[in-house]
Design a protein around this motif. Structure first.
Motif, PDB file in Angstrom:
ATOM      1  N   PHE A  11     -90.369 -32.748 -50.978  1.00 49.60           N
ATOM      2  CA  PHE A  11     -91.585 -32.103 -50.468  1.00 49.60           C
ATOM      3  C   PHE A  11     -91.173 -31.458 -49.155  1.00 49.60           C
ATOM      4  CE2 PHE A  11     -93.543 -35.605 -52.973  1.00 49.60           C
ATOM      5  CZ  PHE A  11     -94.321 -34.839 -53.816  1.00 49.60           C
ATOM      6  N   LEU A  14     -88.632 -33.198 -46.854  1.00 54.12           N
ATOM      7  CA  LEU A  14     -88.610 -34.618 -47.183  1.00 54.12           C
ATOM      8  C   LEU A  14     -88.048 -34.823 -48.587  1.00 54.12           C
ATOM      9  CD1 LEU A  14     -89.559 -37.476 -46.222  1.00 54.12           C
ATOM     10  CD2 LEU A  14     -91.687 -37.019 -47.457  1.00 54.12           C
ATOM     11  N   VAL A  16     -87.748 -37.068 -51.470  1.00 47.27           N
ATOM     12  CA  VAL A  16     -88.456 -38.276 -51.925  1.00 47.27           C
ATOM     13  C   VAL A  16     -87.732 -38.955 -53.081  1.00 47.27           C
ATOM     14  CG1 VAL A  16     -90.619 -39.140 -52.883  1.00 47.27           C
ATOM     15  CG2 VAL A  16     -90.657 -37.411 -51.097  1.00 47.27           C
ATOM     16  N   PRO A  35     -91.307 -50.927 -52.255  1.00 47.54           N
ATOM     17  CA  PRO A  35     -92.182 -50.762 -51.094  1.00 47.54           C
ATOM     18  C   PRO A  35     -92.974 -49.459 -51.124  1.00 47.54           C
ATOM     19  CG  PRO A  35     -89.851 -50.770 -50.424  1.00 47.54           C
ATOM     20  CD  PRO A  35     -89.889 -50.982 -51.901  1.00 47.54           C
ATOM     21  N   SER A  36     -94.015 -49.428 -50.311  1.00 46.57           N
ATOM     22  CA  SER A  36     -94.845 -48.232 -50.160  1.00 46.57           C
ATOM     23  C   SER A  36     -94.001 -47.069 -49.651  1.00 46.57           C
ATOM     24  CB  SER A  36     -95.965 -48.556 -49.166  1.00 46.57           C
ATOM     25  OG  SER A  36     -96.818 -47.469 -49.057  1.00 46.57           O
ATOM     26  N   GLY A  37     -94.190 -45.916 -50.247  1.00 42.90           N
ATOM     27  CA  GLY A  37     -93.468 -44.728 -49.809  1.00 42.90           C
ATOM     28  C   GLY A  37     -92.084 -44.579 -50.413  1.00 42.90           C
ATOM     29  N   SER A  38     -91.725 -45.479 -51.339  1.00 46.43           N
ATOM     30  CA  SER A  38     -90.364 -45.430 -51.884  1.00 46.43           C
ATOM     31  C   SER A  38     -90.192 -44.369 -52.970  1.00 46.43           C
ATOM     32  CB  SER A  38     -89.980 -46.814 -52.423  1.00 46.43           C
ATOM     33  OG  SER A  38     -90.892 -47.243 -53.406  1.00 46.43           O
ATOM     34  N   GLY A  39     -91.312 -43.791 -53.416  1.00 46.38           N
ATOM     35  CA  GLY A  39     -91.219 -42.717 -54.414  1.00 46.38           C
ATOM     36  C   GLY A  39     -91.667 -43.108 -55.806  1.00 46.38           C
ATOM     37  N   LYS A  40     -92.302 -44.278 -55.939  1.00 48.55           N
ATOM     38  CA  LYS A  40     -92.698 -44.766 -57.269  1.00 48.55           C
ATOM     39  C   LYS A  40     -93.678 -43.812 -57.947  1.00 48.55           C
ATOM     40  CE  LYS A  40     -94.418 -48.602 -55.632  1.00 48.55           C
ATOM     41  NZ  LYS A  40     -94.314 -48.312 -54.197  1.00 48.55           N
ATOM     42  N   SER A  41     -94.732 -43.446 -57.212  1.00 49.61           N
ATOM     43  CA  SER A  41     -95.741 -42.557 -57.817  1.00 49.61           C
ATOM     44  C   SER A  41     -95.152 -41.188 -58.102  1.00 49.61           C
ATOM     45  CB  SER A  41     -96.946 -42.388 -56.883  1.00 49.61           C
ATOM     46  OG  SER A  41     -97.592 -43.611 -56.689  1.00 49.61           O
ATOM     47  N   THR A  42     -94.332 -40.712 -57.186  1.00 48.40           N
ATOM     48  CA  THR A  42     -93.716 -39.393 -57.379  1.00 48.40           C
ATOM     49  C   THR A  42     -92.860 -39.398 -58.639  1.00 48.40           C
ATOM     50  OG1 THR A  42     -93.706 -39.096 -54.984  1.00 48.40           O
ATOM     51  CG2 THR A  42     -92.291 -37.626 -56.277  1.00 48.40           C
ATOM     52  N   GLU A  51     -95.920 -33.617 -60.992  1.00 49.72           N
ATOM     53  CA  GLU A  51     -95.088 -33.066 -59.917  1.00 49.72           C
ATOM     54  C   GLU A  51     -93.913 -32.367 -60.585  1.00 49.72           C
ATOM     55  OE1 GLU A  51     -95.853 -33.010 -56.869  1.00 49.72           O
ATOM     56  OE2 GLU A  51     -97.176 -34.749 -56.540  1.00 49.72           O
ATOM     57  N   GLU A 162    -100.346 -48.095 -60.610  1.00 52.80           N
ATOM     58  CA  GLU A 162    -101.157 -49.128 -59.962  1.00 52.80           C
ATOM     59  C   GLU A 162    -102.570 -49.186 -60.531  1.00 52.80           C
ATOM     60  OE1 GLU A 162    -100.907 -49.544 -55.791  1.00 52.80           O
ATOM     61  OE2 GLU A 162     -99.030 -48.430 -55.650  1.00 52.80           O
ATOM     62  N   HIS A 194     -98.108 -53.639 -58.314  1.00 60.13           N
ATOM     63  CA  HIS A 194     -97.879 -54.657 -57.287  1.00 60.13           C
ATOM     64  C   HIS A 194     -98.163 -56.052 -57.839  1.00 60.13           C
ATOM     65  CE1 HIS A 194     -97.062 -51.875 -54.091  1.00 60.13           C
ATOM     66  NE2 HIS A 194     -98.170 -51.201 -54.350  1.00 60.13           N
TER      67      HIS A 194
HETATM   68  P1  ATP Z   1     -97.180 -46.501 -52.617  1.00 58.91           P
HETATM   69  O1  ATP Z   1     -96.677 -47.853 -53.022  1.00 58.91           O
HETATM   70  O2  ATP Z   1     -97.761 -46.521 -51.251  1.00 58.91           O
HETATM   71  O3  ATP Z   1     -98.079 -45.873 -53.630  1.00 58.91           O
HETATM   72  P2  ATP Z   1     -95.015 -44.790 -53.561  1.00 58.91           P
HETATM   73  O4  ATP Z   1     -93.757 -45.535 -53.755  1.00 58.91           O
HETATM   74  O5  ATP Z   1     -95.849 -44.500 -54.742  1.00 58.91           O
HETATM   75  O6  ATP Z   1     -95.871 -45.554 -52.458  1.00 58.91           O
HETATM   76  P3  ATP Z   1     -94.958 -41.943 -53.219  1.00 58.91           P
HETATM   77  O7  ATP Z   1     -96.422 -41.748 -53.322  1.00 58.91           O
HETATM   78  O8  ATP Z   1     -94.141 -41.535 -54.385  1.00 58.91           O
HETATM   79  O9  ATP Z   1     -94.617 -43.434 -52.834  1.00 58.91           O
HETATM   80  O10 ATP Z   1     -94.494 -41.166 -51.939  1.00 58.91           O
HETATM   81  C1  ATP Z   1     -93.149 -41.097 -51.522  1.00 58.91           C
HETATM   82  C2  ATP Z   1     -93.046 -40.220 -50.295  1.00 58.91           C
HETATM   83  O11 ATP Z   1     -93.389 -38.897 -50.640  1.00 58.91           O
HETATM   84  C3  ATP Z   1     -93.970 -40.608 -49.156  1.00 58.91           C
HETATM   85  O12 ATP Z   1     -93.261 -40.449 -47.959  1.00 58.91           O
HETATM   86  C4  ATP Z   1     -95.087 -39.621 -49.266  1.00 58.91           C
HETATM   87  O13 ATP Z   1     -95.655 -39.379 -48.009  1.00 58.91           O
HETATM   88  C5  ATP Z   1     -94.392 -38.398 -49.810  1.00 58.91           C
HETATM   89  N1  ATP Z   1     -95.282 -37.552 -50.630  1.00 58.91           N
HETATM   90  C6  ATP Z   1     -95.865 -37.923 -51.794  1.00 58.91           C
HETATM   91  N2  ATP Z   1     -96.594 -36.910 -52.314  1.00 58.91           N
HETATM   92  C7  ATP Z   1     -96.473 -35.876 -51.440  1.00 58.91           C
HETATM   93  C8  ATP Z   1     -96.977 -34.532 -51.418  1.00 58.91           C
HETATM   94  N3  ATP Z   1     -97.766 -34.055 -52.404  1.00 58.91           N
HETATM   95  N4  ATP Z   1     -96.631 -33.760 -50.371  1.00 58.91           N
HETATM   96  C9  ATP Z   1     -95.829 -34.231 -49.395  1.00 58.91           C
HETATM   97  N5  ATP Z   1     -95.311 -35.472 -49.360  1.00 58.91           N
HETATM   98  C10 ATP Z   1     -95.619 -36.288 -50.366  1.00 58.91           C
END
Ligand code: ATP
Ligand code: MG
Length: 240
Positions: A11, A14, A16, A35-42, A51, A162, A194
Motif C-alpha cells: 500500500f 508500505l 504488507v 498479530p494485528s497488522g501482520s497482513g492476515k486480512s490483506t 485486494e 475473523e 483469534h
Molecule cells: P488484524 O488482526 O488487526 O485484523 P491483519 O493481520 O488482518 O490485522 P491487515 O489488515 O492485513 O492486518 O493489515 C496489514 C497492514 O496493512 C497494516 O499495517 C494496515 O494498516 C495496512 N493496510 C491494510 N489495508 C490497507 C489499505 N487499504 N490501505 C493502506 N494500508 C492498509
C-alpha cells in the motif's frame, strides 16, 4: 485448489505482504493466526482479489486470477467470503438475502433458490426467521445468515476473516459450530481467527503470519504444542 506464488502487496510505500507461497488443498481447513497488522486480512482479501496483488500469482482452479484480463466475477462466484461485520442486505428479508445472488448470478429459478435457502436455514437454526429483516436478528444470527448467503452460491472455498470477533461472547459458539460443521462436510475453508481453541480443534493446518510473511506452518499440534519459531512462541504466550 488455490496455489499462491510469491505474493506481494504494497500500500504505497508500505510493504504488507512480502512474498507468500502457499497451497490450499481441496477439503482443507486452514487457520491463519498472527498479530494485528501482520497482513492476515490483506492475504485473505488477495485470494479473491478484493485486494489486487502488487505481484505474484493466485492460481485458483488452474487459472491465475491475479493476471490481467481475467474476468474475476466468474471466479469470485465460487469463492465465498464471510467478514467480521456481517455482510447482509438490511432492506431484504432473510430469505431474500439468501436467494437474490443465486437468482441473479446463477440464474437459479426462484422456487428452487427458496427451497435450497430454507434447507440451509434449517441447518443453522434460522428457519423461523425467514421472513424477518436482518435488524431483528442478533449478531450471531446475522453471521449465520451471512454464512448461509455464501453457501447458497455453492462455493468451492469459503474465506472467513475473523467471523466471530464482532460477536458477543455468548454468540461465538453457535457460529463456530456452523463453520465446524461445514468443515466436517468437506468444505475447503481458509479462516483468519483469534479463536485459538477453534484453530486447534478444527484446522488441518495452521499458518502463523507475522510481518507480511508466513513465519511458520504446520498441524495444530506442531504449532500449538511444538512451535519452533521464536515469534510463534512469543505470540502464543500472549494469546493462550
Ligand atoms: P488484524 O488482526 O488487526 O485484523 P491483519 O493481520 O488482518 O490485522 P491487515 O489488515 O492485513 O492486518 O493489515 C496489514 C497492514 O496493512 C497494516 O499495517 C494496515 O494498516 C495496512 N493496510 C491494510 N489495508 C490497507 C489499505 N487499504 N490501505 C493502506 N494500508 C492498509
Ligand atoms: Mg484483519
Amino acid at each position: 485448489l488455490i496455489v499462491v506464488k510469491d505474493l506481494h502487496k504494497n500500500f504505497g510505500d508500505l510493504e504488507v505482504l512480502k512474498g507468500i507461497d502457499q497451497t490450499i488443498h481441496q477439503g482443507e481447513v486452514v487457520s491463519i493466526i498472527g498479530p494485528s497488522g501482520s497482513g492476515k486480512s490483506t492475504f485473505l482479501r488477495c485470494l479473491n482479489l478484493l485486494e489486487k496483488p502488487s505481484s505474484g500469482q493466485i492460481i485458483f482452479e488452474g487459472i491465475d486470477i491475479a493476471a490481467e484480463n481475467v474476468d474475476i466475477d466468474t471466479h469470485r462466484k465460487k469463492i465465498g467470503m464471510i467478514f467480521q461485520h456481517f455482510n447482509v442486505f438490511p432492506h431484504l428479508t432473510v430469505l431474500e438475502n439468501i436467494t437474490i445472488t443465486p437468482i441473479l448470478e446463477l440464474k437459479t429459478p426462484k422456487a428452487q433458490a427458496e427451497k435450497e435457502a430454507i434447507e440451509l436455514l434449517k441447518k443453522v437454526g434460522l428457519e423461523d426467521k425467514k421472513d424477518e429483516y436482518p435488524r431483528k436478528l442478533s449478531g450471531g444470527q446475522k453471521q449465520r445468515l451471512a454464512i448461509v448467503r455464501a453457501l447458497a452460491m455453492h462455493p468451492d472455498v469459503i474465506l472467513c476473516d475473523e467471523p466471530t470477533s464482532a460477536l458477543d461472547p455468548e454468540m461465538v459458539k453457535g457460529v463456530l459450530e456452523v463453520i465446524k460443521e461445514l468443515a466436517d462436510q468437506g468444505m475447503t475453508i481458509v479462516i483468519v481467527t483469534h479463536e485459538m481453541g477453534f484453530a486447534r480443534e478444527t484446522s488441518d493446518r495452521v499458518l502463523f503470519m507475522d510481518e507480511g510473511i508466513i513465519q511458520e506452518q504446520g498441524t495444530p499440534e506442531d504449532i500449538f504444542e511444538h512451535p519452533q519459531n521464536p515469534r510463534t512462541i512469543k505470540f502464543l504466550s500472549q494469546v493462550l
